[in-house]
Write a protein that holds these residues in place. Structure first.
Motif, mmCIF file in Angstrom:
data_model
loop_
_atom_site.group_PDB
_atom_site.id
_atom_site.type_symbol
_atom_site.label_atom_id
_atom_site.label_comp_id
_atom_site.label_asym_id
_atom_site.label_seq_id
_atom_site.Cartn_x
_atom_site.Cartn_y
_atom_site.Cartn_z
ATOM 1 N N TYR A 182 6.258 18.565 23.720
ATOM 2 C CA TYR A 182 5.196 19.343 23.094
ATOM 3 C C TYR A 182 3.950 19.272 23.964
ATOM 4 C CZ TYR A 182 3.053 14.951 21.592
ATOM 5 O OH TYR A 182 2.475 13.700 21.586
ATOM 6 N N THR A 183 3.093 20.277 23.821
ATOM 7 C CA THR A 183 1.847 20.303 24.579
ATOM 8 C C THR A 183 0.677 19.788 23.754
ATOM 9 O OG1 THR A 183 1.524 22.630 23.938
ATOM 10 C CG2 THR A 183 2.595 22.185 26.063
ATOM 11 N N LYS A 184 0.649 20.161 22.457
ATOM 12 C CA LYS A 184 -0.433 19.677 21.600
ATOM 13 C C LYS A 184 -0.015 19.747 20.140
ATOM 14 C CE LYS A 184 -2.732 24.203 21.607
ATOM 15 N NZ LYS A 184 -3.998 24.918 21.882
ATOM 16 N N VAL A 185 -0.741 18.966 19.318
ATOM 17 C CA VAL A 185 -0.525 18.949 17.873
ATOM 18 C C VAL A 185 -1.887 19.100 17.207
ATOM 19 C CG1 VAL A 185 0.286 17.610 15.900
ATOM 20 C CG2 VAL A 185 1.503 17.464 18.079
ATOM 21 N N LEU A 186 -2.000 20.076 16.320
ATOM 22 C CA LEU A 186 -3.241 20.316 15.589
ATOM 23 C C LEU A 186 -3.039 19.998 14.115
ATOM 24 C CD1 LEU A 186 -4.282 23.793 17.076
ATOM 25 C CD2 LEU A 186 -4.789 21.514 17.976
ATOM 26 N N ASP A 187 -4.094 19.526 13.458
ATOM 27 C CA ASP A 187 -3.994 19.293 12.020
ATOM 28 C C ASP A 187 -4.332 20.572 11.265
ATOM 29 O OD1 ASP A 187 -6.756 19.566 11.990
ATOM 30 O OD2 ASP A 187 -7.146 17.422 11.804
ATOM 31 N N GLY A 188 -4.354 20.504 9.954
ATOM 32 C CA GLY A 188 -4.600 21.685 9.137
ATOM 33 C C GLY A 188 -5.969 22.288 9.335
ATOM 34 N N ASN A 189 -6.919 21.516 9.885
ATOM 35 C CA ASN A 189 -8.269 22.014 10.127
ATOM 36 C C ASN A 189 -8.452 22.537 11.538
ATOM 37 O OD1 ASN A 189 -9.099 21.192 7.501
ATOM 38 N ND2 ASN A 189 -9.327 19.091 8.256
ATOM 39 N N GLY A 190 -7.369 22.524 12.315
ATOM 40 C CA GLY A 190 -7.457 23.005 13.689
ATOM 41 C C GLY A 190 -7.917 21.967 14.691
ATOM 42 N N GLU A 191 -8.086 20.724 14.240
ATOM 43 C CA GLU A 191 -8.508 19.653 15.144
ATOM 44 C C GLU A 191 -7.300 19.120 15.915
ATOM 45 O OE1 GLU A 191 -11.601 18.698 15.634
ATOM 46 O OE2 GLU A 191 -12.422 20.055 14.115
ATOM 47 N N THR A 192 -7.514 18.782 17.191
ATOM 48 C CA THR A 192 -6.427 18.278 18.027
ATOM 49 C C THR A 192 -6.106 16.838 17.649
ATOM 50 O OG1 THR A 192 -7.057 19.704 19.867
ATOM 51 C CG2 THR A 192 -5.675 17.806 20.380
ATOM 52 N N VAL A 193 -4.862 16.604 17.309
ATOM 53 C CA VAL A 193 -4.404 15.263 16.946
ATOM 54 C C VAL A 193 -3.766 14.579 18.142
ATOM 55 C CG1 VAL A 193 -2.901 13.943 15.409
ATOM 56 C CG2 VAL A 193 -4.024 16.000 14.564
ATOM 57 N N LEU A 194 -2.902 15.296 18.844
ATOM 58 C CA LEU A 194 -2.216 14.779 20.024
ATOM 59 C C LEU A 194 -2.201 15.859 21.097
ATOM 60 C CD1 LEU A 194 0.924 13.107 18.359
ATOM 61 C CD2 LEU A 194 -1.053 11.889 19.298
ATOM 62 N N GLU A 195 -2.121 15.419 22.343
ATOM 63 C CA GLU A 195 -2.063 16.382 23.439
ATOM 64 C C GLU A 195 -1.353 15.764 24.632
ATOM 65 O OE1 GLU A 195 -5.017 19.693 25.514
ATOM 66 O OE2 GLU A 195 -5.871 17.955 24.470
ATOM 67 N N ASN A 196 -0.501 16.549 25.282
ATOM 68 C CA ASN A 196 0.182 16.130 26.506
ATOM 69 C C ASN A 196 -0.250 17.036 27.644
ATOM 70 O OD1 ASN A 196 1.808 13.927 25.664
ATOM 71 N ND2 ASN A 196 3.243 15.334 24.706
ATOM 72 N N SER A 197 -0.613 16.440 28.755
ATOM 73 C CA SER A 197 -1.030 17.230 29.911
ATOM 74 C C SER A 197 0.115 17.319 30.912
ATOM 75 C CB SER A 197 -2.249 16.584 30.585
ATOM 76 O OG SER A 197 -1.905 15.321 31.129
ATOM 77 N N SER A 198 -0.039 18.220 31.860
ATOM 78 C CA SER A 198 0.960 18.390 32.920
ATOM 79 C C SER A 198 0.426 17.889 34.249
ATOM 80 C CB SER A 198 1.365 19.864 33.024
ATOM 81 O OG SER A 198 2.018 20.299 31.853
ATOM 82 N N GLU A 199 -0.410 16.851 34.193
ATOM 83 C CA GLU A 199 -0.956 16.300 35.426
ATOM 84 C C GLU A 199 0.159 15.642 36.235
ATOM 85 O OE1 GLU A 199 -4.157 13.694 34.587
ATOM 86 O OE2 GLU A 199 -5.404 15.233 33.621
ATOM 87 N N SER A 200 0.139 15.909 37.527
ATOM 88 C CA SER A 200 1.197 15.390 38.399
ATOM 89 C C SER A 200 0.669 14.275 39.286
ATOM 90 C CB SER A 200 1.760 16.518 39.266
ATOM 91 O OG SER A 200 0.750 17.075 40.097
#
Length: 876
Positions: free
Chosen positions: A633-651
């Protein structure tokens, strides 16, 4: 008149001006005389000492008076006492002497006199008081600020936990991105049957009464913290420390227990307890009592994998939580404190005993009548264990892994418990943006669900498989298959991400050839001799019989020859190879015992590897030497649209760009060369294809890890309990077949592409036999080189005075001494054959005696691994 006055009256003359009336009034409470005696004495003083004016003394009198006060010889006789005065008791009577008779003066009482302070001392004391008060004030402000700051932090934390949406039971949704980059809904998540969310209004009132009665009887009265219960718990804890007995009960309210189920902070410290109290208060300020009680009833553990009252009601009584009767509700409510002890299935007697305690408490609190109490207490525990798991649409292996990844990341990054994280994922109204490509996942499922695509195993064992397809440029996982055939469970055993199996020769590109090229130890056209060698009593063997003699590195990779791989590993060094695997290619399953030739050159690792990690490691060769952590997954948002989790593609650059491209060129050999082990993986449209096969000892495991300029795919085939594939009638490599079938489908819409050749890489046409520049009669092949490593000699008769990677038979090979890092040169010597590698070993760390573990069962991690045993690993 007080005793003190009476004893000391004789010390003063009749002309003294002391105000005895005022003194008597002030000391009257200390007097032992009656009121009548006091009045007589007052009259006597008024008669004997009518004048209260101070007598004017002459200097001589003053001198004499001072002298009299200092001498012990002069005594002043007291006046005669009136006859009518009643003598006080002997113990308090003053010692008057007879008139005219010298008497001994009573001993002076030491009286504390107030010390007169200097102006400097007064100023100092004033400043000291101000300083102390200032420090106290600062401490109060700081402590208050700490508490305010901590409360603000936990309030934000509670808000970030998305509890409002959890209380509303909002279904989470999964999205994917189409080819135009638009987010589209993939699925709505539904929890498994042992964690079924239920609205507070759908929970039987008798169950809520039971929970409140036994867990927190003042739940509706406090603001999250029960002061009385907390104080009792503290006293019980202190008592237990002195008596050695356990505390009788805890001080946590239902609100606090809900917080414990949300976080994993359960250590018994004062700091943690204070934080928990603040969290509970903040919790109560954000949700109503009914919402809090509803969350608790849905996340509390009730044994046998039942998270929440609905799952418990179905599991134990085959009914919903709204249908529970009084004794059933009390039976479930009693489980929470010690789930194992009060498990109604394993320990029914204990459960009944605890149930009756709950019922008694409900009766004492007026929740039930006496008749209800007696009826429920005497009722028999009747379990109905016929409950079957709720049927729902089967999820894919990718979706299962996605849910697992989000849950695990919530636990690790947000410090949630796994139970609460699971509730958030399924019921928190999350929006999860997945990396899956539905076309890729569908292609994989169509191939692996059709068992007729693969040979059938003889006997009662069932062939199994796992596959992962990744985008090497982003680290995004595009598809996952965790088993062969139709999927029959939800979040079950996933052989692509959870099984650890030995990789065989599939490990050679990331443990041997890639590092060797990156370190400048070899080129793809170098010649190596395939011959019998012995290293510390270990004699590796090839998959094929006998030895092939001299061959180029590219041919050695294509044939998957074992002897050349061991020789190249000798040049790289065991410690360097291990470091590349662990730190650059991120193989996380290595053990210290894997630092040996058998493990690193032939893939006989102690614990094996996962299919997912192998796919990510090979992605380095496509992505110009850069590694990206695989993710679903790239990101997870809660019901309010706030970012809960995020994965980057940094190499991260782990090997040079030129090394990655040259290693990829080597990996075209198994598909392109006629002697290659994976010629069947070639794609019909001519799409550039690269890869490496792998077979473990006794044909227990079959691998193929291949890639195109678009995707990387890793495939494993074998049995869950290790057994010979050839013994089960499977002689081919089904991993190559599966890879080709999948990639044929996903490549249909892809245009022809090639890997980008770095500007620093040179190419040349070489003789495939000698590795020199191709002559007019040579079979030619294109090879790639780092500047300065391209061969300069032209092939005239193939192996006349050719260079070989055989110890001393190389022209000039710069090697880095592993101990001091200094470069040394080896001069060219005659091309005399070398009997064994052991006879001409370089001064590298001595190879370890090879102790190779047998293949491990592909079972969940709870299964114990059998002890390692000596053997040969890596038939190919």
């Amino acid at each position: 008149m007080s005793d003190y006055s009476r004893r000391n009256r004789g010390r003063f003359s009749e002309n003294d001006d002391f105000d005895w009336e005022s003194f008597d009034r002030k000391t009257a409470k200390y007097s032992t005389l009656s009121n009548e005696d006091s009045e007589l004495l007052r009259r006597r003083r008024s008669t004997e000492y009518p004048s209260r004016r101070r007598k004017q003394l002459t200097p001589a009198d003053k001198t004499m008076g001072r002298g009299a006060s200092r001498t012990s010889e002069v005594r002043m006789s007291p006046p005669s006492r009136p006859a009518e005065v009643h003598r006080p008791p002997a113990h308090s009577a003053p010692s008057y002497a007879s008139p005219g008779t010298p008497t001994r003066r009573p001993a002076k009482r030491k009286r504390r006199q107030k010390k007169r302070l200097t102006e400097k001392q007064i100023v100092f004391r004033r400043k000291l008081r101000v300083a102390i008060l200032s420090v106290i004030l600062v401490m109060i402000v700081v402590i208050s600020g700490m508490f305010v700051g901590m409360y603000a932090a936990v309030s934000r934390e509670i808000k970030e936990m998305n509890l409002q949406n959890l209380a509303l039971n909002q279904t989470s949704q999964v999205y994917y991105f189409d080819e135009q980059g638009r987010a589209k809904e993939l699925i709505k998540l539904h929890s498994d049957s042992n964690s079924i969310w239920v609205e507070p209004t759908d929970i039987a009132s008798c169950f809520k009464d039971a929970i409140v009665s036994i867990e927190d009887e003042r739940f509706y009265d406090h603001n999250g913290v029960d002061v009385k219960r907390t104080a009792g718990a503290v006293l019980g804890y202190v008592k237990s420390k002195f008596t050695g007995e356990g505390a009788s009960y805890g001080g946590s309210t239902i609100t606090q227990q809900t917080i414990k189920n949300i976080t994993s902070e359960k250590d018994q410290t004062a700091t943690r307890k204070i934080k928990e109290i603040m969290r509970a208060i903040a919790f109560e300020n954000q949700l109503s009592k009914e919402e809090i009680l509803g969350i608790y009833c849905n996340v509390a553990h009730f044994a046998n994998g039942c998270d929440g009252v609905e799952a418990a009601a179905r599991t134990y009584f085959n009914k919903s939580a709204s249908e529970l009767n009084l004794q059933e509700a009390a039976s479930i409510a009693g489980i929470t404190q010690y789930p194992e002890r009060y498990d109604p299935i394993k320990n029914p007697n204990n459960n009944v005993e605890k149930r009756n305690i709950v019922l008694k408490k409900m009766y004492e609190l007026g929740k039930i009548s006496e008749q209800e109490y007696e009826t429920a207490k005497n009722a028999e525990l009747k379990l109905d264990l016929t409950y079957a798991k709720e049927q729902r649409a089967m999820t894919s292996y990718f979706e299962d892994q996605l849910v697992n990844d989000v849950i695990n990341d919530l636990v690790e990054r947000k410090n949630y418990t796994s139970e609460f994280a699971k509730s958030q994922v399924y019921n928190g109204g999350y929006k999860i943006y997945a990396t899956v490509d539905p076309k890729v996942q569908s292609a994989m499922e169509s191939v692996f669900e059709t068992r007729s695509n693969f040979p059938a195993a003889r006997g009662d064992k069932e062939l199994q498989a796992g596959m992962v397809v990744t985008d090497p440029y982003t680290g995004e996982i595009k598809g996952i298959i965790g088993g062969l055939g139709k999927k029959t469970n939800v979040r079950g055993w996933n052989r692509a991400t959870q099984a650890k199996v030995q990789p065989g020769s599939a490990i050679k590109p990331i443990a041997v050839y890639g590092p060797a090229i990156d370190l400048g130890k070899i080129t793809e056209s170098d010649v190596v001799v395939d011959e019998k060698i012995t290293i510390d009593g270990w004699t590796p063997k090839n998959a094929y019989s006998g030895f092939k003699g001299k061959m180029t590195i590219k041919e050695a990779v294509a044939r998957s020859a074992n002897i050349p791989a061991v020789k190249v590993l000798e040049k790289v060094g065991v410690s360097n190879s291990y470091g590349y695997l662990q730190n650059k290619f991120h193989i996380s399953t290595l053990a210290e015992g894997d630092k040996n030739y058998s493990a690193l050159a032939l893939g006989g690792l102690t614990y094996g590897v996962t299919v997912k990690e192998m796919a990510s490691a090979y992605g380095v060769f496509v992505n110009s030497g850069r590694y990206i952590t695989p993710h679903t997954y790239t990101k997870v948002l809660d019901g309010n649209g706030e970012t809960v989790l995020e994965n980057s593609s940094e190499s991260t650059q782990v090997i040079s760009e030129s090394s990655a491209y040259i290693t990829a060129s080597l990996l075209s050999g198994p598909i392109k060369l006629s002697c290659g082990t994976a010629t069947g993986a070639a794609l019909r449209k001519g799409m550039p294809t690269y890869g490496k096969t792998g077979t473990t000892d006794n044909n227990y495991d079959k691998w193929f890890v291949g890639f195109t300029p678009y995707y990387v795919g890793a495939v494993w085939f074998g049995f869950d309990t290790p057994s010979s594939l050839s013994g089960a009638g499977i002689s081919s490599n089904p991993a190559v077949t599966a890879w080709k079938l999948v990639f044929e489908k996903i490549s249909e819409s892809q245009s022809y592409e090639t890997l980008d050749k770095p500007a620093s890489v040179e190419k040349a046409d070489i003789c495939v036999i000698s590795g020199k520049l191709a002559g007019s009669t040579c079979e030619k092949a294109t090879a790639y080189y780092v500047p300065g490593t391209k061969p300069t000699q032209k092939c005239t008769n193939h192996f006349d005075a050719e260079e070989t990677i055989d110890g001393d038979e190389h022209d000039v090979v710069e090697e880095e001494d592993e101990e001091d890092g200094k470069a040394t040169q080896k001069p060219t010597s005659s091309a005399s054959p070398k009997p064994t590698a052991a006879a001409t070993q370089k001064p590298t760390p001595a190879p370890q005696t090879v102790v190779t573990p047998p293949p491990q069962p592909v079972q969940p991690p709870a299964q114990q691994n059998p002890p390692p045993q000596t053997g040969e690993i890596g038939t190919e």
